[in-house]
Design an enzyme around this catalytic site. Structure first.
Site, PDB file in Angstrom:
ATOM      1  N   ASN A 199    -101.591  -6.518 117.051  1.00  4.62           N
ATOM      2  CA  ASN A 199    -101.849  -7.328 115.825  1.00  4.62           C
ATOM      3  C   ASN A 199    -102.049  -8.860 116.223  1.00  4.62           C
ATOM      4  OD1 ASN A 199    -101.901  -9.011 113.323  1.00  4.62           O
ATOM      5  ND2 ASN A 199    -100.821  -7.102 112.478  1.00  4.62           N
ATOM      6  N   CYS A 204    -103.693  -6.252 110.769  1.00  4.76           N
ATOM      7  CA  CYS A 204    -103.149  -5.015 110.523  1.00  4.76           C
ATOM      8  C   CYS A 204    -104.291  -4.096 109.633  1.00  4.76           C
ATOM      9  CB  CYS A 204    -101.828  -4.811 109.893  1.00  4.76           C
ATOM     10  SG  CYS A 204    -101.558  -5.556 108.386  1.00  4.76           S
ATOM     11  N   HIS A 451     -99.060  -5.305 104.173  1.00  5.52           N
ATOM     12  CA  HIS A 451     -99.250  -4.743 105.415  1.00  5.52           C
ATOM     13  C   HIS A 451    -100.235  -3.717 105.444  1.00  5.52           C
ATOM     14  CE1 HIS A 451     -98.617  -3.754 109.379  1.00  5.52           C
ATOM     15  NE2 HIS A 451     -97.589  -2.725 109.401  1.00  5.52           N
ATOM     16  N   ASP A 468     -99.345   2.351 112.739  1.00  2.00           N
ATOM     17  CA  ASP A 468     -98.888   1.229 112.382  1.00  2.00           C
ATOM     18  C   ASP A 468     -98.855   0.072 113.325  1.00  2.00           C
ATOM     19  OD1 ASP A 468     -97.418  -0.917 111.224  1.00  2.00           O
ATOM     20  OD2 ASP A 468     -95.783   0.348 110.714  1.00  2.00           O
TER      21      ASP A 468
END
Length: 1110
Positions: A199, A204, A451, A468
């Site tokens: 990131n 993200c 997020h 993630d």
């Protein structure tokens, strides 16, 4: 989400997750005894793994401390507390963190993992609370974690926004402690076979989309087959950058960076720290790739994968006439609000609308006709992308809101259901539109930020994976589907007898985009992609990159075994002085370095130097460098013979214990044949001086060599040698200057040629600059001598000027001096822009963190020097923004500009006027100026100025109020004619506020909308009488007016009225100021009121548009 991030940004929508770096480890003392009452909402006996803590902070604006801790609360068996910076942690945002309260007392090596959200409650409208969510593995090094730029201070401290009410701020923490062992040691590749993406700060949203696209093999294969060449650079070519990224995702063992790709988009640092919308990025990226694929072997791939078609139709009911229009789509936007699942959304999508009455359709040759209007699908694409409308515009609040309602989506989606109800007559019914779910993109958080991550099953097997950012984990189907439906969730009751009502909370994590693959195209889409699909030049380039990376990793791992020795030579000084550097002698980062094992003898280095430079060992003499007290760095002394007998590691310890590097100067003497010769022993009375030559005509400084001189000799004895080194005649008159230091200011002093070197305090490593003696024509030179030139170089600053309106398009550079004053700078800018009046230039400084202009421009002569304009906290920028004003800045600063919305008395129109008057003027002056610009209903009409905020009138401005303090940034200034009936109020008449409102049934709150107004009510007048006057005033048709309900509202609570009620008994207050707490409310049942006119009420937009510039 990547947790190690650059310094905080001045931005509203961010996901800057950072530890509070200001603090030492361990708890800090409470610096103020604030009126802070903390309450744990989840009262459960056996300390639960999740809970909520509410912190009420009174007298918030009067807190005079930099940081403040809450009381300690317990969740998951651990002690926690909230840490805030009321005025920001070196930023103009509220900074807020979750802190482990007892970190100093915990055993060595402790760690705990928690998912948590921090919220600043909006005490007027709870749904506009600012909430941000993250996760962290807390440990001794990072015992607090959170958001440095949580919300802008101007939002927080504006009492009308609802975050500070009665100077009280309410902060909530929802904490869920998870028992995860060693979060950071998780090896995604080893555990799952896949790797994540790093990131860059707030990317993200992009990472989740890239992972989704990468795991569509047909798409990946097409990207690999896009033509690129070995001469392309990834940072300048989107195809190559995407190929490189996909290759690394396929073959790397660790998470992959996306910087090359974002650079190929033309994004700067700010773009990478600005959170955008996945759907928008998806469309822009696909359009770019579609364009780049044209004329190549993969042309049309984007259309083949993602393009479907639908038909818009209008069909007349009473005549034989139908109008159709075919349109293509790459994704479908589906309503979430009011729909329980995907099928309900598709039903709504194809819903038939009837056009009748005033809304009849004008059909060619048939005139106005009753008709049916709708959409049907001609074909669906192999890869169906469904964008769920989780973010919607709230017309009543004039802002974006997130829809967290429960919304279900199936593992298999049948779009042929109910006999093909979604298909048009021309659709090919032989194609089976049965889809299987491939990926679920999730948004966690609120409208202010959050997020993104994705659940994907790359091969459509039963195994799901969560992507993630850097972390990839195996997940079950429940986590990927049901837990992403949204809606509300109940916390399990561990002590049912304690509290009968279960604790419910809204799930802020929910699906935002779905990707389905058609069953009949599965074999084609989920194809194999291997090395033969990747261009050879790309394989070679990327393998080389991997090898370099591996080499660096190995070097880093073995760094403690080696010493880096940087060897500067005369050639480096010749090459660098006057080009790269002007002060001191060399930039050590640009000289040849040698990596030698620490235990090896220094003689090994000598052998390496011989091998590299061809200088025999007996002709090498090495000098140690020393950092002097005045911060200059000079050769200090030659190495002693016994030191040359030591190991490299021992020598580095002697030289500089703080540095892992050893810096040396290699002295070599050349004979007449320019070959190295053995060196004579250095005598005690000799010193080594370095010489630079300055040419004032060319404004050039260059290195000319070095000499040994005897300390008791005089400069006069070496003048002939210096002239020879410079190429001058032997008897040329020259001036000598010693370069002493250059930080923080330049010190360069004249050397007296009649004094000895010792008397002039010259020693080993000193620098002497010289030039031809200044002639009578010295005034023709800009910088006639060495000190003047050195001063110029030291203060020289190239500034990039960008247009404030078009910062990415209009830019030019000027070479200025840091010591230039305000007038000098604007004069140079005006000259470049061919502008006669420099005072019309206004400059705005640059924010180094956000890479954007600062909100406030520089006032006229508001900065003493250029260097003051360029500084931002502890950083210095080289960017300023300019704008050309229509009047001189000093004049403008004496003026106040107000945006006033004028509501015409008889016409249904609102016109915005910009009123610019001297600051000392009054509201009366504004009204007089406005009268010259507007169309009044009659010449003697009187005007008034109102303050309107969120559809309520807060103030009527007195005519004598000074305009200097009026703020139109958040409030609407409304001007209107004063009705005749208000001018002659009787002793028992009342002037009341009348507002439109709707009941928000979900929140059980009143929502105001539309234009508020005043109304005169008379003694004994009933609601029935007043309704007649209101209908006439608003010119509302009978049918519409009949639907309205009337209520008396006090502090937001409606009390519905009957036609026979006498209103004057309800409204007893005579003052209008502050009377908005009580008003006559007109309730509308229409669920979608027309958007009211508002000035400046949508300054804080949801997000900036995504742009790919290349």
């Amino acid at each position: 989400m990547t947790l190690m991030t650059p310094p905080p940004l001045d931005q509203e929508d961010d996901e800057m997750l950072v530890p509070n770096t200001e603090f030492t480890e361990g708890p800090q003392p409470m610096e103020v005894q604030a009126d802070a009452a903390g309450t744990v909402e989840t009262q459960i006996a056996d300390d639960p793994p999740s809970g909520r803590f509410t912190w009420t902070i009174e007298n918030f604006s009067r807190l005079n401390t930099k940081k403040l801790y809450s009381e300690i609360f317990y969740v998951g068996g651990y002690k926690w507390r909230i840490l805030i910076f009321p005025k920001g942690n070196n930023v103009d945002h509220l900074s807020i963190y979750l802190d482990v309260a007892d970190s100093a007392a915990l055993p060595y090596g402790w760690s705990r993992y928690a998912q948590f959200s921090l919220t600043v409650i909006n005490q007027i409208h709870n749904k506009y609370s600012v909430r941000k969510e993250t996760q962290h593995q807390f440990n001794a090094r990072e015992s607090d974690w959170g958001f440095t730029s949580f919300m802008h201070l101007s939002e927080l401290y504006n009492p009308s926004r609802g975050y500070l009410v009665n100077d009280t701020c309410i902060v909530e923490a929802d904490v869920e402690v998870r028992r995860i062992v060693d979060y950071w040691s998780h090896d995604s590749k080893k555990e799952t076979g896949y790797v994540g993406l790093k990131n860059q700060g707030a990317t993200c949203y992009m990472n989740s989309l890239l992972q989704t696209l990468y795991h569509i093999p047909y798409f990946k294969k097409a990207v690999y087959h896009m033509p690129t060449t070995e001469n392309d650079m990834p940072s300048g070519s989107i195809p190559l950058a995407l190929q490189s990224l996909f290759y690394k995702l396929q073959y790397s063992d660790t998470s992959v960076a996306t910087k090359e790709l974002t650079k190929s988009f033309g994004w700067d640092t700010y773009d990478s720290f600005m959170q955008h919308d996945v759907q928008e990025l998806n469309r822009v990226l696909c359009e770019k790739l579609e364009d780049k694929m044209k004329g190549t072997v993969v042309e049309g791939t984007i259309q083949q994968l993602f393009e479907g078609h639908h038909m818009n139709y209008i069909e007349c009911i009473n005549v034989d006439y139908t109008s159709t229009r075919k349109e293509s789509f790459y994704d479908l936007q589906l309503d979430v609000k009011g729909c329980r699942d995907v099928y309900a959304s598709f039903d709504k999508y194809v819903e038939v609308e009837r056009l009748e009455g005033d809304n009849r359709y004008h059909a060619e040759q048939h005139g106005l006709q009753d008709a049916k209007k709708g959409v049907l699908f001609i074909d669906f694409p192999p890869v169906l992308q469904l964008q769920l409308k989780r973010f919607e515009y709230d017309f009543m609040r004039d802002t974006m809101v997130k829809i967290n309602d429960r919304y279900e989506f199936p593992l298999q989606l049948d779009l042929d259901r109910e006999n093909g109800k979604y298909l048009s007559p021309e659709a090919d019914r032989s194609v089976r539109n049965l889809y299987t779910l491939h990926s679920v993109l999730v948004h966690s958080g609120g409208v202010h930020g959050g997020h993104y991550y994705a659940y994907i099953r790359p091969t459509l097997s039963d195994q799901w994976f969560k992507f993630d950012d850097e972390r990839v984990t195996k997940e079950d189907i429940k986590r990927a589907l049901e837990e992403q439906y949204g809606g509300e969730e109940e916390l399990p009751q561990t002590n049912p007898g304690f509290n009968s009502s279960p604790f419910k909370f809204t799930k802020y994590s929910n699906a935002y985009m779905l990707v389905y693959i058609r069953e009949s195209d599965k074999e084609k889409i989920v194809c194999s992609v291997d090395e033969k699909d990747i261009a050879e030049h790309l394989r070679i380039r990327l393998k080389k990159e991997q090898e370099e990376k591996e080499k660096k990793r190995k070097e880093k791992a073995e760094a403690h075994l080696y010493t880096i020795i940087k060897v500067a030579r005369d050639g480096d000084l010749h090459e660098q002085i006057g080009r790269d550097i002007y002060f001191d002698l060399v930039d050590h980062d640009k000289v040849r370095s040698f990596r030698i094992e620490k235990q090896k003898s220094f003689q090994v280095l000598k052998a390496e130097v011989f091998k590299e430079f061809g200088i025999p060992i007996e002709c090498q003499r090495f000098w140690l460098w020393a950092k002097r007290q005045n911060h200059t760095y000079r050769p200090n002394r030659p190495l002693l013979p016994q030191e040359e007998g030591q190991s490299v590691g021992q020598l580095r310890e002697v030289s500089n214990k703080q540095s892992a590097e050893l810096k040396l100067f290699l002295e070599v003497e050349l004979g007449q044949d320019l070959r190295p010769v053995p060196l004579l022993e250095k005598l005690k009375e000799e010193i080594l001086l370095f010489f630079k030559l300055y040419d004032p005509l060319k404004e050039e400084l260059r290195y000319v060599g070095r000499l040994f001189v005897k300390v008791n000799s005089k400069p006069a004895e070496i003048l002939a040698k210096l002239n020879e080194m410079a190429g001058f005649s032997p008897d040329e008159e020259i001036d000598l200057f010693e370069e002493i230091k250059f930080e923080p200011n330049v010190m360069c002093e004249h050397v007296d040629k009649k004094l000895t070197f010792r008397a002039s305090q010259l020693e080993d490593g000193d620098i002497v600059c010289y030039q031809k003696s200044k002639a009578s024509s010295a005034e023709q030179y800009r910088y006639p001598d060495v000190p003047a030139f050195m001063e110029y170089v030291h203060n020289r600053q190239v500034v990039r000027f960008r247009s404030l309106e078009k910062p990415k398009e209009d830019e030019f550079s000027l070479e200025l001096s840091k010591l230039h004053n305000y007038d000098d700078v604007v004069e140079r800018v005006a000259h470049h822009l061919s502008l006669n009046d420099p005072s019309k230039i206004r400059l705005t400084p640059h924010n180094c963190y956000s890479q954007q202009p600062k909100p406030q421009p520089i006032k006229y002569r508001g900065a003493e020097h250029l260097c003051d304009m360029l500084v931002h906290y502890n950083q210095t920028s080289d960017i300023l923004y300019y704008e050309v004003l229509d009047i001189p800045l000093p004049e403008l600063q004496g003026l106040k500009t107000l945006k006033v919305a004028f509501h015409h008395a008889t016409k249904d129109e609102v016109v915005i006027h910009s009123i610019r008057l001297p600051k000392q003027c009054t509201v009366g002056d504004v009204i007089n100026d406005l009268k010259t610009k507007v169309d009044l209903s009659h010449p003697s009409a009187e005007l008034r100025l109102l303050e309107v905020f969120y559809h309520k009138i807060y103030k009527i401005f007195p005519l004598n109020e000074k305009i200097e303090n009026i703020n139109d940034q958040y409030w609407t200034l409304r001007a209107e004619e004063i009705p005749e009936e208000e001018k002659n109020l009787g002793p028992h008449d009342r002037l009341i506020h009348v507002y439109h409102f709707m009941k928000d049934t979900t929140q059980n709150q009143v929502q105001n909308f539309g234009e508020p107004f005043f109304l005169v009510i008379h003694e004994g007048e009933t609601l029935s009488d007043i309704k007649v006057r209101i209908q006439k005033k608003l010119q509302v048709p009978d049918e519409e007016f009949a639907k309205w309900r009337f209520a008396f509202l006090s502090l937001g609570r409606p009390e519905y009225l009957e036609d026979t009620d006498v209103l004057s008994t309800r409204f007893q207050r005579r003052d209008v100021y502050g009377a908005w707490e009580q008003y006559l409310g007109l309730e509308h049942t229409d669920n979608a009121p027309k958007r009211s006119y508002a000035v400046n009420q949508n300054r804080h937009t949801f997000e900036k548009p995504v742009r790919i510039y290349n």
